[in-house]
Design a protein around this motif. Structure first.
Motif, PDB file in Angstrom:
ATOM      1  N   ASN A  88       0.827  -1.215   0.000  1.00 38.23           N
ATOM      2  CA  ASN A  88       0.000   0.000   0.000  1.00 38.23           C
ATOM      3  C   ASN A  88       0.864   1.269   0.000  1.00 38.23           C
ATOM      4  N   VAL A  89       1.936   1.215   0.796  1.00 39.92           N
ATOM      5  CA  VAL A  89       2.847   2.376   0.836  1.00 39.92           C
ATOM      6  C   VAL A  89       3.473   2.609  -0.534  1.00 39.92           C
ATOM      7  N   TRP A  90       3.930   1.533  -1.162  1.00 39.48           N
ATOM      8  CA  TRP A  90       4.543   1.643  -2.480  1.00 39.48           C
ATOM      9  C   TRP A  90       3.542   2.138  -3.527  1.00 39.48           C
ATOM     10  N   TYR A  91       2.316   1.652  -3.456  1.00 39.37           N
ATOM     11  CA  TYR A  91       1.282   2.091  -4.386  1.00 39.37           C
ATOM     12  C   TYR A  91       0.958   3.575  -4.181  1.00 39.37           C
ATOM     13  N   SER A  92       0.849   3.984  -2.918  1.00 37.76           N
ATOM     14  CA  SER A  92       0.574   5.399  -2.626  1.00 37.76           C
ATOM     15  C   SER A  92       1.718   6.293  -3.104  1.00 37.76           C
ATOM     16  N   TRP A  93       2.938   5.833  -2.880  1.00 41.27           N
ATOM     17  CA  TRP A  93       4.104   6.627  -3.322  1.00 41.27           C
ATOM     18  C   TRP A  93       4.121   6.774  -4.840  1.00 41.27           C
ATOM     19  N   ASN A  94       3.821   5.667  -5.549  1.00 36.88           N
ATOM     20  CA  ASN A  94       3.784   5.745  -7.008  1.00 36.88           C
ATOM     21  C   ASN A  94       2.706   6.707  -7.495  1.00 36.88           C
ATOM     22  N   ARG A  95       1.540   6.671  -6.873  1.00 35.64           N
ATOM     23  CA  ARG A  95       0.482   7.603  -7.243  1.00 35.64           C
ATOM     24  C   ARG A  95       0.888   9.040  -6.967  1.00 35.64           C
ATOM     25  N   PHE A  96       1.548   9.245  -5.841  1.00 38.71           N
ATOM     26  CA  PHE A  96       2.000  10.595  -5.496  1.00 38.71           C
ATOM     27  C   PHE A  96       3.026  11.114  -6.506  1.00 38.71           C
ATOM     28  N   THR A  97       4.026  10.271  -6.833  1.00 39.96           N
ATOM     29  CA  THR A  97       5.049  10.705  -7.789  1.00 39.96           C
ATOM     30  C   THR A  97       4.463  10.908  -9.177  1.00 39.96           C
ATOM     31  N   ASP A  98       3.529  10.049  -9.592  1.00 39.07           N
ATOM     32  CA  ASP A  98       2.883  10.230 -10.884  1.00 39.07           C
ATOM     33  C   ASP A  98       2.094  11.535 -10.936  1.00 39.07           C
ATOM     34  N   PRO A 150       0.318  37.438 -28.144  1.00 36.77           N
ATOM     35  CA  PRO A 150       0.901  36.955 -26.893  1.00 36.77           C
ATOM     36  C   PRO A 150      -0.145  36.459 -25.927  1.00 36.77           C
ATOM     37  N   ARG A 151       0.177  35.378 -25.270  1.00 36.15           N
ATOM     38  CA  ARG A 151      -0.731  34.805 -24.287  1.00 36.15           C
ATOM     39  C   ARG A 151      -0.615  35.563 -22.983  1.00 36.15           C
ATOM     40  N   THR A 152      -1.696  35.640 -22.286  1.00 37.76           N
ATOM     41  CA  THR A 152      -1.694  36.310 -20.997  1.00 37.76           C
ATOM     42  C   THR A 152      -0.942  35.465 -19.987  1.00 37.76           C
ATOM     43  N   PRO A 153       0.025  36.013 -19.269  1.00 40.76           N
ATOM     44  CA  PRO A 153       0.785  35.225 -18.289  1.00 40.76           C
ATOM     45  C   PRO A 153      -0.129  34.612 -17.245  1.00 40.76           C
ATOM     46  N   ARG A 154       0.120  33.362 -16.967  1.00 37.96           N
ATOM     47  CA  ARG A 154      -0.700  32.639 -15.996  1.00 37.96           C
ATOM     48  C   ARG A 154      -0.094  32.771 -14.610  1.00 37.96           C
ATOM     49  N   SER A 155      -0.919  32.658 -13.618  1.00 36.45           N
ATOM     50  CA  SER A 155      -0.449  32.703 -12.239  1.00 36.45           C
ATOM     51  C   SER A 155      -0.164  31.290 -11.763  1.00 36.45           C
ATOM     52  N   TYR A 156       0.443  31.230 -10.633  1.00 38.39           N
ATOM     53  CA  TYR A 156       0.806  29.926 -10.092  1.00 38.39           C
ATOM     54  C   TYR A 156      -0.373  29.180  -9.475  1.00 38.39           C
ATOM     55  N   THR A 157      -1.549  29.768  -9.535  1.00 37.95           N
ATOM     56  CA  THR A 157      -2.729  29.026  -9.052  1.00 37.95           C
ATOM     57  C   THR A 157      -3.056  27.861  -9.969  1.00 37.95           C
ATOM     58  N   ARG A 158      -2.471  27.839 -11.189  1.00 38.81           N
ATOM     59  CA  ARG A 158      -2.701  26.723 -12.081  1.00 38.81           C
ATOM     60  C   ARG A 158      -2.176  25.422 -11.486  1.00 38.81           C
ATOM     61  N   LEU A 159      -1.148  25.496 -10.645  1.00 38.35           N
ATOM     62  CA  LEU A 159      -0.597  24.317 -10.027  1.00 38.35           C
ATOM     63  C   LEU A 159      -1.654  23.587  -9.192  1.00 38.35           C
ATOM     64  N   LEU A 160      -2.456  24.381  -8.483  1.00 37.86           N
ATOM     65  CA  LEU A 160      -3.506  23.783  -7.673  1.00 37.86           C
ATOM     66  C   LEU A 160      -4.602  23.192  -8.544  1.00 37.86           C
ATOM     67  N   SER A 161      -4.961  23.917  -9.624  1.00 35.67           N
ATOM     68  CA  SER A 161      -6.011  23.400 -10.489  1.00 35.67           C
ATOM     69  C   SER A 161      -5.569  22.123 -11.194  1.00 35.67           C
ATOM     70  N   CYS A 162      -4.296  22.052 -11.581  1.00 37.22           N
ATOM     71  CA  CYS A 162      -3.791  20.845 -12.228  1.00 37.22           C
ATOM     72  C   CYS A 162      -3.776  19.667 -11.265  1.00 37.22           C
ATOM     73  N   SER A 163      -3.397  19.936 -10.032  1.00 43.97           N
ATOM     74  CA  SER A 163      -3.349  18.845  -9.041  1.00 43.97           C
ATOM     75  C   SER A 163      -4.754  18.322  -8.760  1.00 43.97           C
ATOM     76  N   LYS A 164      -5.750  19.236  -8.747  1.00 44.76           N
ATOM     77  CA  LYS A 164      -7.120  18.786  -8.520  1.00 44.76           C
ATOM     78  C   LYS A 164      -7.626  17.972  -9.709  1.00 44.76           C
ATOM     79  N   ALA A 165      -7.237  18.427 -10.933  1.00 41.97           N
ATOM     80  CA  ALA A 165      -7.679  17.689 -12.107  1.00 41.97           C
ATOM     81  C   ALA A 165      -7.088  16.282 -12.155  1.00 41.97           C
ATOM     82  N   VAL A 166      -5.845  16.159 -11.703  1.00 41.31           N
ATOM     83  CA  VAL A 166      -5.229  14.842 -11.663  1.00 41.31           C
ATOM     84  C   VAL A 166      -5.865  13.985 -10.600  1.00 41.31           C
TER      85      VAL A 166
END
Length: 342
Positions: free
Chosen positions: A22-32, A326-342
């Motif tokens: 379970n630990v190994w599976y959780s770690w793999n999911r976290f790293t992925d 030119p594209r509008t510069p994105r903020s670092y809040t995208r990191l949170l949205s990407c993590s939620k999408a994953v």
């Protein structure tokens, strides 16, 4: 008892294996998850960089690097010559003793010494007003080019090349005169005390002249460091402090001609008020600018066939970015949205 203990050991061993799995599976999911988030962020950053590059290309792409380099060559030559003064002085045996004839010439022309009249009454407000154009002087070409690129854009393409070319040749002519005919500035002639027997200078005002009051006011030797590092001490005539705004004046100055004339008069007053230059020095700098500009207009300049009026083609000068806007510069809040999408 033995069977019971062996059964417990077997069950505990299986529990540890399940726990480790379970630990190994959780770690793999976290790293992925982290890998996918970083990969998505890296892709977005690449898109942002492409957008920024397209924006810069669209903003500055109409400037030709080749023509910009050619126009900057006289200015680069001036900087090399000026910084090599001590070496050239020994090689070419340039004169080291300054000429003190300028106050005599100026008095015969104007029947007074204007710098003494202006510097006689000083106060903190006048000191600050005189220091402003002197502090802006060293970055004046950069500010003028940025102003033309950001405000006038493609209409200023010929102007930028011609301005750099004129400014560079003005500096070269002025520094050659300063090398061959070194002239003492007003602060030196007014404060120098010479030895009666040897003729050597015993005491003189520091190079920063009246701006030493500004250094005392701000508590930092700004002007002392600025003028103390100059290899050429006796270069009063002609005045490049006045010549540079005069170059702006003959090449469509900021906003309008009135502002350009005000800039020239402002730096002239500051030069005389601070006892850095005579009025004759300022007029000499303006005359050199006019001569160089007339030579560019009636003799030769390398940008005549490139700098055509609008409507006749700028194929050699303008490079337009045809990519997406030119594209509008994105903020670092995208990191949170990407993590939620994953």
């Amino acid at each position: 008892m033995t069977k019971y203990s062996s059964a417990n050991q077997t069950s505990s061993g299986r529990g540890q294996k399940v726990y480790l799995a379970n630990v190994w599976y959780s770690w793999n999911r976290f790293t992925d998850t982290i890998h996918q988030v970083l990969k998505a962020e890296w892709f977005n950053k690449q898109q942002d960089l492409n957008g920024y590059w397209c924006y810069l290309s669209d903003r500055f792409g109409f400037l030709s690097p080749k023509l910009l380099l050619i126009s900057f060559l006289p200015m680069a030559s001036y900087l090399i010559i000026f910084q090599s003064y001590t070496v050239l002085k020994d090689i070419l045996h340039l004169p080291s003793q300054p000429h003190t004839i300028l106050p005599v010439v100026e008095y015969n022309l104007f029947h007074c010494l204007p710098h003494q009249i202006l510097s006689r009454r000083y106060n903190t407000v006048f000191d600050l007003l005189a220091a402003i154009p002197y502090m802006v002087h060293f970055i004046l070409p950069v500010l003028f080019i940025l102003y033309n690129v950001l405000v006038r854009k493609r209409q200023a393409v010929p102007l930028i090349y011609q301005y750099l070319w004129c400014c560079g040749w003005t500096n070269i002519i002025a520094v050659c005169i300063q090398f061959l005919f070194p002239t003492a500035p007003p602060w030196f002639n007014d404060s120098a005390v010479f030895d009666e027997w040897t003729g050597e200078v015993i005491h003189a005002m520091p190079n920063e002249a009246a701006f030493q009051r500004i250094d005392a006011l701000i508590g930092f030797p700004w002007f002392k460091h600025l003028y103390g590092k100059s290899p050429l001490k006796f270069g009063s005539f002609p005045s490049l402090h006045v010549a540079w705004p005069a170059v702006l004046l003959v090449h469509r100055p900021w906003i309008n001609v009135k502002v350009g004339i005000f800039h020239v008069l402002w730096i002239m007053w500051a030069a005389l008020y601070s006892s850095h230059h005579y009025l004759f020095d300022a007029l000499g700098g303006i005359c050199i600018v006019m001569c160089v500009k007339l030579g560019m207009s009636h003799v030769w300049e390398p940008f005549s066939r490139y700098c055509r009026p609008p409507g006749r083609g700028h194929a050699d000068v303008i490079v337009v970015c045809n990519e997406e806007p030119p594209r509008t510069p994105r903020s670092y809040t995208r990191l949170l949205s990407c993590s939620k999408a994953v």
